[in-house]
Design a protein around this motif. Sequence first.
Motif, PDB file in Angstrom:
ATOM      1  N   PRO A   1       8.077  -1.519   1.276  1.00  0.00           N
ATOM      2  CA  PRO A   1       7.696  -2.192   0.383  1.00  0.00           C
ATOM      3  C   PRO A   1       6.541  -1.599  -0.618  1.00  0.00           C
ATOM      4  O   PRO A   1       6.333  -2.274  -1.697  1.00  0.00           O
ATOM      5  N   GLY A   2       5.840  -0.612  -0.406  1.00  0.00           N
ATOM      6  CA  GLY A   2       5.038   0.211  -1.047  1.00  0.00           C
ATOM      7  C   GLY A   2       5.653   0.350  -2.593  1.00  0.00           C
ATOM      8  O   GLY A   2       4.647   0.607  -3.635  1.00  0.00           O
ATOM      9  N   ALA A   3       6.945   0.631  -2.607  1.00  0.00           N
ATOM     10  CA  ALA A   3       7.583   0.849  -3.848  1.00  0.00           C
ATOM     11  C   ALA A   3       7.663  -0.299  -4.906  1.00  0.00           C
ATOM     12  O   ALA A   3       7.825  -0.068  -6.101  1.00  0.00           O
TER      13      ALA A   3
ATOM     14  N   PHE B   1      11.617  10.538  -8.877  1.00  0.00           N
ATOM     15  CA  PHE B   1      10.943   9.559  -8.380  1.00  0.00           C
ATOM     16  C   PHE B   1       9.603   9.430  -9.028  1.00  0.00           C
ATOM     17  O   PHE B   1       8.875  10.439  -8.811  1.00  0.00           O
ATOM     18  N   ARG B   2       9.218   8.104  -9.650  1.00  0.00           N
ATOM     19  CA  ARG B   2       8.009   8.193 -10.188  1.00  0.00           C
ATOM     20  C   ARG B   2       7.220   6.799  -9.679  1.00  0.00           C
ATOM     21  O   ARG B   2       7.758   6.063  -9.431  1.00  0.00           O
TER      22      ARG B   2
ATOM     23  N   LEU C   1       2.719   9.807 -10.163  1.00  0.00           N
ATOM     24  CA  LEU C   1       3.284  11.122  -9.477  1.00  0.00           C
ATOM     25  C   LEU C   1       4.556  10.933  -9.949  1.00  0.00           C
ATOM     26  O   LEU C   1       5.683  10.136 -10.231  1.00  0.00           O
ATOM     27  N   GLN C   2       5.113  12.325  -9.635  1.00  0.00           N
ATOM     28  CA  GLN C   2       6.698  12.624 -10.099  1.00  0.00           C
ATOM     29  C   GLN C   2       7.314  13.651  -9.328  1.00  0.00           C
ATOM     30  O   GLN C   2       6.777  14.706  -9.198  1.00  0.00           O
TER      31      GLN C   2
ATOM     32  N   VAL D   1      12.611   5.083 -10.978  1.00  0.00           N
ATOM     33  CA  VAL D   1      13.310   6.318 -10.678  1.00  0.00           C
ATOM     34  C   VAL D   1      14.325   6.348 -11.882  1.00  0.00           C
ATOM     35  O   VAL D   1      14.820   5.686 -12.542  1.00  0.00           O
ATOM     36  N   VAL D   2      14.240   7.897 -12.301  1.00  0.00           N
ATOM     37  CA  VAL D   2      14.952   8.290 -13.461  1.00  0.00           C
ATOM     38  C   VAL D   2      16.352   9.029 -12.972  1.00  0.00           C
ATOM     39  O   VAL D   2      15.909  10.140 -12.201  1.00  0.00           O
TER      40      VAL D   2
END
Length: 172
Positions: free
Chosen positions: A59-61, A122-123, A32-33, A110-111
């Motif tokens: 915390p899912g990230a 956000f990926r 996902l982006q 994150v880019v």
Amino acid sequence: MVAKPVPETYCRPIAPDEWTRFSTPSGLTLELQLCVEGDGVLDPGALSAAVAEASRACPGARLVRRGRRWVDSGTTPVVKVAEAAGFDRIELNSPLLRHQMSCYRSSCEVVLLRGAPTTVIFRAHPGVMDAQGLMLWQRQVFRALRGEIVEGATSRLTRDEAMAEIAARLGI
């Protein structure tokens, strides 16, 4: 001296529909982006600090796969910084967006694209969060950047469990 209780590490089972996300053929990226464009200059250090703060609250990230469970690695998602010159904004085509996340080391990143317009991408691996979760996480990153209190997202329910809970409340 009384020992402090060790906080329980965030974890949850891998849901049946999440297992399908591991069958993606090599070279096919399904991450996902979410791209957010804006004016001004964003400091990479401030963005990294905001990603760390938001990821502690969400915390899912920071989830990684450990057997049949998602477990909080405690490691902040990486913030990559690149110049926008080589980035195709029309097709969102760049080697930066073709990196397939393994879920064993990290599942989000994150880019930051420097240039006009400043862009933050956000990926996330689709096994750890859906688009709604990705949007929730990015909102918390921007809250942290603005110096606001971040809101946590610590539910351990899988999608199936959440749907069953909703159905039970509705009596269906």
